[in-house]
Design an enzyme around this catalytic site. Sequence first.
Site, short mmCIF file in Angstrom:
data_model
loop_
_atom_site.label_atom_id
_atom_site.label_comp_id
_atom_site.label_asym_id
_atom_site.label_seq_id
_atom_site.Cartn_x
_atom_site.Cartn_y
_atom_site.Cartn_z
CG ASP A 7 49.29 28.73 45.17
OD1 ASP A 7 50.14 29.63 44.93
OD2 ASP A 7 48.07 28.87 44.90
CB SER A 20 39.12 32.88 47.80
OG SER A 20 40.49 32.87 47.77
CG ASP A 25 42.79 31.42 46.23
OD1 ASP A 25 43.55 31.21 47.19
OD2 ASP A 25 42.88 32.42 45.49
C1 GLA Z 1 46.00 34.30 45.11
C2 GLA Z 1 46.06 33.10 44.17
C3 GLA Z 1 46.55 31.83 44.91
C4 GLA Z 1 47.83 32.12 45.68
C5 GLA Z 1 47.71 33.39 46.51
C6 GLA Z 1 49.00 33.79 47.16
O1 GLA Z 1 45.02 34.11 46.08
O2 GLA Z 1 44.79 32.83 43.61
O3 GLA Z 1 46.71 30.79 44.00
O4 GLA Z 1 48.93 32.16 44.82
O5 GLA Z 1 47.27 34.49 45.73
O6 GLA Z 1 49.39 32.84 48.10
#
Ligand code: GLA
Length: 385
Positions: A42, A130, A176
Site C-alpha cells: 500500500d 486492524s 486498513d
Molecule cells: C499495517 C499497515 C498497513 C499495511 C500493512 C502491511 O497493517 O497499517 O497500511 O502497510 O501493515 O501490508
Amino acid sequence: MQQSLNVMELQLCERFVREFDAPPEQIVTSPGRVNIIGEHTDYNNGFVLPMAIDRCLMMAVSKRPDELVRIVTTDFKESIEFSLSHLEKGIFTWGEYITGCIWVLQEKGLQLKGFDMVITGNIPVGASLSSSAALEVGILKAASYSSGFNWDPVDMARLAQRAENEWVGMNCGLMDQMICACGQQGHAILIDFADLSLHPCPLPENSSIVILDTTTRRGLIDSAYNERRQQCDNAAAVMGVATLREADEPLLAEYKGRLSTLEYARARHIISENVRVKQATLAMSKGAGKELGELMYQSHCSLRDDFDVSGEALNMMVECAMEHPACYGARMTGAGFAGCAVALVAKGDEQGFVQEVATEYEKRTGDEPRIYVCVASDGTSIKKV
Ligand code: GLA
C-alpha cells in the site's frame, strides 16, 4: 427499541443506559479486516486485496448539546472524557486514536458537537486484524452523525490515516482504513493505491477464509515497519522511479549491482507481490481457489525470505495449515512479526481444518491458537436504535 438488534447490540444498549441514563440514539458498526494478499504494497503505491470481516467494534452513540465527549469501553474497563475545545496529545492510550480523529476533523475546519458513547467489540487487539483502523473509522462515522457532516468513505479513510500518522505517530499506509470504511459483504476489494480505485471481487464459492491467530503479540513494530518503508523508498530512488509500483523485474535485474542486498530483497518482494495480487484477482474471477491459495503461499514465502517480516510462530502456523489436505493456501497477514495468518480452505472442510490445525500447532509449539472461519462483511455503518 427496534426488534432487529442482535445480542451484542442489546448488551451494548443496556450498558449505555447504565452509563448515561437513556438509550443510545444510534449504533456504529466498524469491522476489522484480513488481507488476503498484497502485503506492504500500500505505501509503495501498489495493489492490495483485503476484506472487512465479521469481527467488529460497536459504538452506541448519542448527541450532546455541548462540547463534551464521554466514552466508556467494555473491553479496556476504562473511560475517557474530554472537551472538544481542549484537545491534548499523549494523555490516553487507546484514546489517542479517538482524540487523533477529532483533531483531524477540526484541522479540516469542521465545527464538532459532543457525544456520549459506549464501545464494545470482538476484534482481538494487536492481532493484525486492524482494531485501530476500526476504532478510527468508527469514531469518524459517529462524529459525522453527531456533528452532521457528510460521510465519504474514501475521504474518511484518509483522515483516519492522517490521525494515526500525525497524532498517534504510527506511519501506517492506507489499506486498513480503506477496507474498514469501504468493505463489501461477500467480497474482497482490490484497491489500487495509485488512484485509490476500488474493485470488489467475489470470494471463490468453493472456499472459505479462515483466520489463524497464533496469539503472539508484538508491540513496538513501528521501527521495523518504518525501516521497511525507508528501504523501499531507497530502492525506488536508486532505480530512478517514483515508487516501487513503477518498477518491474527487468529493471530490478538491471540495478541489482547498485542496490544493497536488503534493498534488492525488499524491492523484489514488492514487485513480485504486486504481480501476485493481479494474478489473485484473476484467480478469484474464475473461482479458482487452488490457484489463489498457491499465490497466497508464494506471498508468505516472499514476506518471510525477502521482506523479512514473518516470525517463528507465523511460519509454524502457515506450515501446519499448508500440510492440511483441505488447505488451498496460507500466509501471514498484516504488518507481520506476530498475530494472525490467513488460510483459504475447501468449503465443507472448515471444521475439520480448524480442529486439526489447532491440535497440530499446539502439539508443535505448546501454545493454544485461536482459529475461526470468517466471512467478508460490509464496511463501517450506522443504524438508528
Ligand atoms: C499495517 C499497515 C498497513 C499495511 C500493512 C502491511 O497493517 O497499517 O497500511 O502497510 O501493515 O501490508
